[in-house]
Structure formats: C-alpha cells, structure tokens
Enzyme design. Structure first.
Site, mmCIF file in Angstrom:
data_model
loop_
_atom_site.group_PDB
_atom_site.id
_atom_site.type_symbol
_atom_site.label_atom_id
_atom_site.label_comp_id
_atom_site.label_asym_id
_atom_site.label_seq_id
_atom_site.Cartn_x
_atom_site.Cartn_y
_atom_site.Cartn_z
ATOM 1 N N LYS A 1 54.540 60.331 17.723
ATOM 2 C CA LYS A 1 55.552 61.305 18.117
ATOM 3 C C LYS A 1 55.542 61.444 19.635
ATOM 4 O O LYS A 1 54.745 62.183 20.202
ATOM 5 C CB LYS A 1 55.319 62.677 17.483
ATOM 6 C CG LYS A 1 56.512 63.635 17.702
ATOM 7 C CD LYS A 1 56.115 65.091 17.686
ATOM 8 C CE LYS A 1 55.540 65.573 18.987
ATOM 9 N NZ LYS A 1 56.524 65.603 20.116
ATOM 10 N N GLY B 1 60.280 67.666 18.763
ATOM 11 C CA GLY B 1 59.631 68.796 19.389
ATOM 12 C C GLY B 1 58.445 69.310 18.604
ATOM 13 O O GLY B 1 57.882 68.609 17.750
ATOM 14 N N PRO B 2 58.054 70.564 18.849
ATOM 15 C CA PRO B 2 56.859 71.119 18.200
ATOM 16 C C PRO B 2 56.909 71.071 16.680
ATOM 17 O O PRO B 2 55.884 70.821 16.034
ATOM 18 C CB PRO B 2 56.834 72.562 18.716
ATOM 19 C CG PRO B 2 57.536 72.507 20.036
ATOM 20 C CD PRO B 2 58.612 71.484 19.865
ATOM 21 N N GLY C 1 47.993 66.499 25.706
ATOM 22 C CA GLY C 1 48.947 67.498 26.173
ATOM 23 C C GLY C 1 48.228 68.702 26.745
ATOM 24 O O GLY C 1 47.057 68.626 27.143
ATOM 25 N N SER C 2 48.917 69.815 26.780
ATOM 26 C CA SER C 2 48.359 71.019 27.391
ATOM 27 C C SER C 2 47.230 71.591 26.546
ATOM 28 O O SER C 2 47.150 71.360 25.336
ATOM 29 C CB SER C 2 49.455 72.070 27.562
ATOM 30 O OG SER C 2 49.833 72.606 26.305
ATOM 31 N N GLU D 1 42.816 65.377 24.074
ATOM 32 C CA GLU D 1 42.702 65.138 25.520
ATOM 33 C C GLU D 1 43.694 66.076 26.167
ATOM 34 O O GLU D 1 44.916 65.889 26.068
ATOM 35 C CB GLU D 1 43.004 63.664 25.834
ATOM 36 C CG GLU D 1 42.424 63.204 27.168
ATOM 37 C CD GLU D 1 43.262 63.600 28.358
ATOM 38 O OE1 GLU D 1 42.942 64.647 28.978
ATOM 39 O OE2 GLU D 1 44.218 62.895 28.666
ATOM 40 N N LEU D 2 43.174 67.108 26.842
ATOM 41 C CA LEU D 2 44.000 68.241 27.237
ATOM 42 C C LEU D 2 44.108 68.365 28.753
ATOM 43 O O LEU D 2 43.929 67.400 29.475
ATOM 44 C CB LEU D 2 43.431 69.510 26.595
ATOM 45 C CG LEU D 2 43.200 69.404 25.072
ATOM 46 C CD1 LEU D 2 42.592 70.685 24.525
ATOM 47 C CD2 LEU D 2 44.480 69.041 24.341
ATOM 48 N N GLY D 3 44.421 69.553 29.215
ATOM 49 C CA GLY D 3 44.708 69.753 30.631
ATOM 50 C C GLY D 3 43.467 69.733 31.500
ATOM 51 O O GLY D 3 42.329 69.662 31.032
ATOM 52 N N CYS E 1 47.077 64.918 34.281
ATOM 53 C CA CYS E 1 46.015 65.820 33.829
ATOM 54 C C CYS E 1 44.778 65.734 34.713
ATOM 55 O O CYS E 1 44.032 66.702 34.828
ATOM 56 C CB CYS E 1 45.662 65.534 32.371
ATOM 57 S SG CYS E 1 45.048 63.856 32.054
ATOM 58 N N GLU F 1 46.302 75.027 35.804
ATOM 59 C CA GLU F 1 46.735 73.652 36.029
ATOM 60 C C GLU F 1 48.161 73.713 36.570
ATOM 61 O O GLU F 1 49.101 74.045 35.845
ATOM 62 C CB GLU F 1 46.681 72.859 34.725
ATOM 63 C CG GLU F 1 47.072 71.408 34.874
ATOM 64 C CD GLU F 1 47.006 70.661 33.545
ATOM 65 O OE1 GLU F 1 46.673 69.459 33.563
ATOM 66 O OE2 GLU F 1 47.281 71.277 32.495
#
Length: 486
Positions: free
Chosen positions: A178, A211-212, A231-232, A253-255, A287, A381
């Site tokens: 996605k 989207g979400p 993503g965030s 794997e985030l901000g 990131c 961030e």
C-alpha cells in the site's frame, strides 16, 4: 524494458494484473507547480480483501519453488529499473518534489536493494539440532511467513517500499503493498512494472494505493501475518497496537529527530558540511534528517555563521532544474506546519538567523540559533529545511540533550578524538550512529532501524531481513515411528 509506459496505467491498480479498483481514483499533482502528474487508482477494503486472498493462494508455489528462480526475478527487475532509470528519476522529481540528485540517489539505492535481496536466496535457511533418538533428523528451518503487508510513505517512495518488498519476495513471500497516494506512481506503479517485466508470477505482488482506511484493512486481514510499516511515529503506534491485538508481527520504521553533536575539538568546516547535507537533503523530508544541531558553546557562534552561509547559498526552485538544491515540500499543509514550528521557536526565544519564509509549498532554508530544548523545533520531527542549533557545555550535557525526547533513529558526532567519539556514541540512544559523519546514512546490507519512538527494534537490511520475513520451524524425521507406553 527501456520504458515503463506509466501513463498507460491511469486509474488502475496492480492486483492479479492491472485492473480498475473499487475505491475510485485520485489525481496526483506536482508539488512544485501544481501540474498534473497522472491519475492513480485507489483501493478500498474490497480491493484489499481480494488482493490478500489472491496473494495467499499464489504464495505457496512461489515460496516452495527454486530459490534460483526468485533470484533471477529480482535481478531481472534490477535490470528493468536500470533501463528505465531516466523515466523513474523524472517521475520522482515530478511526483515528490525530489531534486534530480536525490532522485538519482534513490534509484541507485533501490537497485542495491534488489541485488542485495537476490543474494538472500543464497543464505543458509536452517540448522541441524541434536536429538535424543539416534537416527532422527532434527532441524530448525526458516520458512516464509506467507503474505507480507507493506505500508510505505511518500518521502522516498521507491526506496522505502523496495526495502521491504524485495527481501520479502526473495524469501518466498507474497506481498501486498500500500503506497501513499501522494507518491503511488513512483512508489507503486514503478515497482509493479519492473517486477511484472521480470517475470514475477501473477498474484505474488499486489499494489493497492489508498489512505488510512486501506491501510487499516491490510493490517486487519487475517491472511497477513506480518506488517512492514514506514511512516510517522503517531501512525506507527496505531499500526503496532492493531497488529499486536491480532498477534501479528509489526516491523516499524518510524520518525526521527536526529542530533548531530559538534564537540569542542571538532573540525568545524567538516561538521558544517555534513550537518548541512543532513538538514537540507530533500528539503529535510527524510526520517534520518538532522533535526537538532547540538554545538559546544565555544563553537556555537562560528557554527551558526558558517551554516548560515551554506543555507543562503542554496538555490530554491523547480527541482527539475539540475542547478536547484531545494525543491518544494510535499504539500502546502506540510509547508504550513514547518512555518508554525519556526514561528513557535522564535516566540520561545530562538534567533531567526536566516530564512523562515514560505511561498506555497516552498520554504526557504532556515537557520535558528539558541533553540530552547522545550520548543517544538527541538522536540518535534520538523520534516522541513530547518537547522535548529542548541549549545551545550560539556559531553554529559550533549548526551543528555541528544537523548532527550522519544526518538532514537540516527545520530552523528564530530570530534578530532576518535576514541572520544566512539565512547560518546555508546551513550547515545539511537539505532545508527556515525562518528565524523552525518545522520542520513543507509545501505542495503546494514541493520536499518531505530529505538524508542523511532521503531520497535525491527531491522531492515542484509541477513537481518530473515528475522522480519521468515518464521522458524522445527522439523524432526525418524526412520520409524516411536512407541509410547499408552
């Protein structure tokens, strides 16, 4: 395959072939000038359900087939991407506002991901274990998890999707990807086209932008035991919570709000050069971008002066122009968010040394000095071209500032004392630390991931991919069945 012919895919998704989705379509526009890039298909829960069903059906033949076949497909995909390089670079520039240099780098690293994933097929996949019964074979082996759901962001859409898609396929899984609808052409269509050209069997890969709600449907699907999300941190918490409730593996794997520490003995010119690259590459929308510039108080004024000169020398404009260093932010909303953070920092006492203005999606390279550790420019961030400088008094103070807050993705330390730098690196909470380097570092063979609010310890890259995209299975085989006293 020299041309991907992306324009021919208007309004479609890739799921058991190219087809019209149930979720409608969306126009993608160039963030620099608003011109149309194309129309993408949008998947809804119905499309996700169908994609997961087909993927689950197609995966066993792919996973049980020869490893050499998987290797050949991935290497052929790399060849297809290399041949279409100019088209993909142009697409990244138009769709995401990447400068040409950043887009070229993203394609190069995506090629590395494909070839490194192909090499995974040569790795050992099990271990022989002792057994109490003579003649009994006992082994632990890695088996594909089945269907991997990949949710990828817009900022480096090709690379950050490929980082999960390629190793997941190499290890025998099917994938439902996605991509973010803001970058579904370069982060979705391109991947589908090159793997289609490489001979990937139908049904093994699905690309369903949305989207979400589309992402939620993918996380919730019972046929998807592993979700790889980039993503965030806020969105990652929701994904992790949903996956945990369903007893699924979530690779997050985030901000990041990544610090560079400039010690009192640092080579100032080298530190400024590295830190400016870390803050301004892709307008700071990475990131691993350098968010906090922690500088010893004896060097702070000189550091601000030199990095300001760097910032003011950068050319802002159309990223399609090779002479441009700073392109647009992804949207006016993002530019407005950066503006609010800068204004709040100034209200909290920071000095606006340079920049701080926006025009639509464009934001001038900005330098803030004397940033309060309590201000948003220090704690958040930013995801914009902003240098936030905070002085420190000694090494202990620097470490305390570096470890402040929830993030722990990447960090850099500048010092002429190699041993001092390594010792300091051991005290910083981050998944990746570079002594006399900069925070934006990545490669296909390294363990990529963060700590705390930057990730759950999941690691992309090299043989660490096996921990994310395979399960351990214990198998015993005896020449004859044992007899039990019952």
């Amino acid at each position: 395959m020299s041309a991907l012919n992306l324009i021919s895919l208007q309004g479609l998704i890739f799921s058991d072939g190219w087809r019209v989705p149930s979720g409608g379509e969306r126009e993608v526009r160039n963030p620099a000038d608003g011109s149309p890039v194309g129309r993408i298909g949008l998947g809804d829960a119905t499309d996700v359900d169908r994609a997961c069903a087909v993927a689950a059906s197609a995966q066993p033949a792919w996973g049980l087939g020869p490893a050499t076949r998987r290797k050949q497909v991935l290497l052929a995909a790399a060849d297809a991407l290399a041949e279409a390089r100019a088209e993909v670079v142009a697409t990244l520039v138009a769709e995401t506002g990447s400068t040409r240099g950043k887009a070229e780098q993203e394609v190069t690293k995506s090629l590395d991901e494909l070839t490194a994933a192909a090499a995974l097929t040569d790795l050992p996949t099990g271990e022989l274990l002792p057994h109490d019964t003579p003649g009994t074979l006992s082994m632990a082996r890695r088996v594909p998890v089945g269907v991997v759901g990949v949710i990828a962001p817009w900022n480096a859409p090709l690379l950050l999707a490929m980082r999960s898609v390629a190793p997941a396929l190499a290890l025998g899984n099917a994938v439902v990807l996605k991509p973010d609808p803001k970058a579904a052409v370069s982060g979705g269509w391109v991947i589908a086209r090159i793997l289609e050209a490489a001979g990937l069997p139908t049904g093994v890969l699905h690309v369903v932008p949305g989207g979400p709600q589309t992402g939620e449907a993918l996380v919730a699907d019972p046929r998807v035991p592993v979700i790889s999300f980039t993503g965030s941190s806020a969105a990652g918490r929701r994904v992790g919570a949903a996956a945990g409730a369903l007893i699924k593996r979530a690779v997050l794997e985030l901000g990041g709000n990544n610090p560079v520490l400039v010690l009192d003995d640092a080579d100032l010119d080298a530190a400024v050069n590295n830190a400016a690259w870390g803050s301004f590459l892709h307008q700071g929308q990475i990131c691993m971008a350098t968010g906090r510039h922690l500088v010893h108080e004896s060097l702070a004024d000189a550091y601000v002066e030199r990095i300001t000169a760097k910032a003011e020398a950068l050319r802002v404009g159309d990223p399609a122009d090779p002479a441009v260093n700073i392109g647009p932010l992804i949207s006016e909303d993002q530019a407005g968010r950066v503006e609010k953070i800068v204004d709040e920092a100034v209200s909290a006492g920071a000095r606006l040394v340079s920049g701080g203005t926006r025009n639509g999606t464009f934001f001038t390279p900005t330098v803030l000095a004397d940033v309060d550790p309590a201000s948003l420019a220090f704690t958040e961030e930013i995801f914009g071209p902003v240098v936030a400088v905070t002085p420190f008094t000694d090494d202990d103070h620097a470490v305390a500032l570096a470890n402040a807050g929830e993030y722990g993705l990447s960090a850099a330390v500048h010092t002429r004392d190699f041993a001092r730098g390594l010792a300091l690196a051991g005290r910083i909470r981050a998944g990746m630390i570079h002594v006399n380097g900069q925070t934006i570092n990545d490669a296909a063979h390294i363990p990529m991931g963060g700590m705390g609010g930057s990730g759950n310890g999941g690691r992309h890259g090299g043989h660490w991919n096996l921990d994310e995209f395979t399960h351990w299975q214990w198998v015993t085989a005896s020449p004859t069945a044992p007899t039990y006293p019952i």
